[in-house]
Design a protein around this motif. Sequence first.
Motif, short mmCIF file in Angstrom:
data_model
loop_
_atom_site.label_atom_id
_atom_site.label_comp_id
_atom_site.label_asym_id
_atom_site.label_seq_id
_atom_site.Cartn_x
_atom_site.Cartn_y
_atom_site.Cartn_z
N ALA A 36 0.84 -1.20 0.00
CA ALA A 36 0.00 0.00 0.00
C ALA A 36 0.87 1.26 0.00
N THR A 39 2.24 1.73 -3.53
CA THR A 39 1.19 2.27 -4.41
C THR A 39 0.95 3.75 -4.12
N ARG A 40 0.91 4.09 -2.85
CA ARG A 40 0.64 5.48 -2.46
C ARG A 40 1.78 6.41 -2.87
#
Length: 153
Positions: A36, A39-40
């Motif tokens: 995550a 991705t961020r």
Amino acid sequence: MTKSRDLALSLASAADEAAPFIATADGGRRNAALLAIATRLVKATDDLLTANQFDLDAAKQSGMPKAMQDRLTLTKKSIVPMADGVKQVAALPDPVGQIIDGGVRPNGLRIKRIRAPLGAILIIFESRPNVTVDAASLCLKSGTSCILRGGKE
């Protein structure tokens, strides 16, 4: 107490409080958090570049040497390898709970060396965007809570 001391104590307390939750999260959850983050990083490229420009402007105004400014500079091209590095950390085997050595003593006592999270740590480093991401990723992978303190740069 001074404001900086209050902040330091608050951060230390938060890291200490988070440590057992990070340490007991299974490897799958820690890996999901790492993915995550990767991705961020890519999705937040524009925000990161804007914040980085603010830091670079302050660095120039303070007279920071050009070589140091170059190390602080983020580009769209440099963010993708940072995210890829986080993904590489997520792909590593889970170190928590690995037995790395052991044996049986002559008296029958079994002894094992098992990798375990460190709890909460403080990392002070020269401010470089990739180091921030690398240090945070490695701490999360190992189940260790951390406070990251970049330099004045």
